[in-house]
Design an enzyme around this catalytic site. Structure first.
Site, PDB file in Angstrom:
ATOM      1  N   MET A 168      -4.043  -6.707  -7.296  1.00 10.08           N
ATOM      2  CA  MET A 168      -3.494  -7.688  -8.231  1.00 10.08           C
ATOM      3  C   MET A 168      -4.543  -8.708  -8.689  1.00 10.08           C
ATOM      4  O   MET A 168      -4.261  -9.895  -8.810  1.00 10.08           O
ATOM      5  CB  MET A 168      -2.278  -8.377  -7.605  1.00 10.08           C
ATOM      6  N   ALA A 202       8.521   7.725  -8.498  1.00 10.63           N
ATOM      7  CA  ALA A 202       7.731   8.466  -9.495  1.00 10.63           C
ATOM      8  C   ALA A 202       6.245   8.136  -9.378  1.00 10.63           C
ATOM      9  O   ALA A 202       5.384   9.013  -9.522  1.00 10.63           O
ATOM     10  CB  ALA A 202       8.246   8.147 -10.896  1.00 10.63           C
ATOM     11  N   VAL A 232      -6.460  -5.854 -20.129  1.00  9.55           N
ATOM     12  CA  VAL A 232      -5.491  -5.651 -19.044  1.00  9.55           C
ATOM     13  C   VAL A 232      -4.540  -4.492 -19.370  1.00  9.55           C
ATOM     14  O   VAL A 232      -3.986  -4.420 -20.467  1.00  9.55           O
ATOM     15  CB  VAL A 232      -4.666  -6.941 -18.824  1.00  9.55           C
ATOM     16  N   ASP A 233      -4.376  -3.593 -18.388  1.00  9.14           N
ATOM     17  CA  ASP A 233      -3.433  -2.472 -18.506  1.00  9.14           C
ATOM     18  C   ASP A 233      -3.664  -1.659 -19.779  1.00  9.14           C
ATOM     19  O   ASP A 233      -2.715  -1.236 -20.461  1.00  9.14           O
ATOM     20  CB  ASP A 233      -1.974  -2.962 -18.410  1.00  9.14           C
ATOM     21  N   LEU A 235     -10.281  -7.526 -13.067  1.00  6.80           N
ATOM     22  CA  LEU A 235     -11.696  -7.232 -12.843  1.00  6.80           C
ATOM     23  C   LEU A 235     -12.492  -7.617 -14.090  1.00  6.80           C
ATOM     24  O   LEU A 235     -12.002  -7.500 -15.218  1.00  6.80           O
ATOM     25  CB  LEU A 235     -11.866  -5.744 -12.533  1.00  6.80           C
ATOM     26  N   HIS A 262       0.185   1.641 -13.116  1.00  8.84           N
ATOM     27  CA  HIS A 262       0.918   0.501 -13.658  1.00  8.84           C
ATOM     28  C   HIS A 262       2.398   0.875 -13.750  1.00  8.84           C
ATOM     29  O   HIS A 262       2.728   1.974 -14.212  1.00  8.84           O
ATOM     30  CB  HIS A 262       0.375   0.125 -15.046  1.00  8.84           C
ATOM     31  N   GLY A 304       0.767  -1.238   0.000  1.00  3.70           N
ATOM     32  CA  GLY A 304       0.000   0.000   0.000  1.00  3.70           C
ATOM     33  C   GLY A 304       0.797   1.287   0.000  1.00  3.70           C
ATOM     34  O   GLY A 304       0.329   2.303   0.533  1.00  3.70           O
ATOM     35  N   SER A 305       1.962   1.305  -0.648  1.00  2.00           N
ATOM     36  CA  SER A 305       2.707   2.573  -0.640  1.00  2.00           C
ATOM     37  C   SER A 305       2.045   3.622  -1.534  1.00  2.00           C
ATOM     38  O   SER A 305       2.038   4.812  -1.185  1.00  2.00           O
ATOM     39  CB  SER A 305       4.173   2.355  -1.032  1.00  2.00           C
ATOM     40  N   ASN A 306       1.484   3.206  -2.655  1.00  2.00           N
ATOM     41  CA  ASN A 306       0.737   4.180  -3.473  1.00  2.00           C
ATOM     42  C   ASN A 306      -0.517   4.649  -2.743  1.00  2.00           C
ATOM     43  O   ASN A 306      -0.877   5.825  -2.812  1.00  2.00           O
ATOM     44  CB  ASN A 306       0.381   3.577  -4.835  1.00  2.00           C
TER      45      ASN A 306
END
Ligand code: GAR
Length: 222
Positions: free
Chosen positions: A93, A176, A147-148, A96, A112, A15-17
């Protein structure tokens, strides 16, 4: 200022973001408030950090649900119950379903760890090193069923240095990430970033980009 958007952050791990978003939203002029942190893993370290920050948390264990539909239905109950307007995926991760993504169309964003559309999927730092790219980075984008994939809101580029290890490169990218995710959420929550076709249009004058290169970059969220 106008009403702040009610945001949920979905996590699976440390959970750093998430913490970067919570810290940004603690500023009184930030256009969003984090009202819920939801994890698909009860043991996610980020749940502890969120609780310490005074945010409501919920673990919806994927393994405790018979299938993806039941799991996502439980998530929807939690999100609807909290009156969520924008969902941020931050190291969540799980893929969906198209139905879930459609339900949150243009209200669901993801970070991402690559400069999309390069290096979709996992192990992005390993693959960037293997490819010998000189620049790597991160992307915040609206989520689509693939995806992404989805309209890009903000990207940052960082250099790949000779002798970089995966951990060194990942750390540079993560720094970043912590800068661009709060910027991107602010743009979306304030209505300054909107989707036109498959692109995002931003209403504001960007500053000259600096190191790390962040596009777009604005005076008020750096
Ligand atoms: C971040 O690097 C994020 O970009 C990545 O997982 C990490 C989560 O770290 N997300 C993905 O790879 C999603 N495809 P965090 O839990 O410390 O924010």
């Amino acid at each position: 200022m106008t009403e702040r958007k009610r945001v949920a952050i979905l996590i699976s791990g440390r959970g750093s973001n998430m913490s970067a978003l919570i810290a940004a939203a603690a500023e009184p002029d930030y256009p969003a408030e984090v009202v819920l942190v939801l994890s698909d893993r009860p043991d996610a370290g980020g749940l502890v950090l969120a609780a310490e920050a005074g945010i409501a948390t919920i673990a919806i264990d994927r393994k405790a649900h018979a299938g993806k539909a039941a799991f996502e239905a439980a998530m929807s109950v939690a999100l609807d119950g909290a009156g969520i307007e924008i969902v941020c995926l931050a190291g969540f991760m799980r893929l969906l379903s198209a139905d879930f993504v459609a339900r949150w169309h243009d209200r669901l964003i993801n970070i991402h760890p690559s400069i999309l559309p390069a290096f979709r999927g996992i192990d992005t730092h390993e693959r960037a090193l293997a490819a010998g790219v000189r620049l790597h980075g991160c992307t915040v984008h609206f989520v689509r069923a693939e995806v992404d994939d989805g309209p890009i809101i903000v990207q940052a580029a960082v250099p790949v240095r000779g002798g970089d290890t995966v951990d060194a490169l990942a750390g540079r990218v993560l720094t970043a990430e912590h800068r661009i995710y709060p910027l991107a959420l602010a743009l979306v929550a304030s209505g300054r970033a909107r989707v036109e076709g498959s692109h995002v249009v931003v209403d504001a004058e960007p500053l000259q980009a600096a190191e790390p290169l962040i596009v777009p970059r604005f005076p008020d969220r750096q």
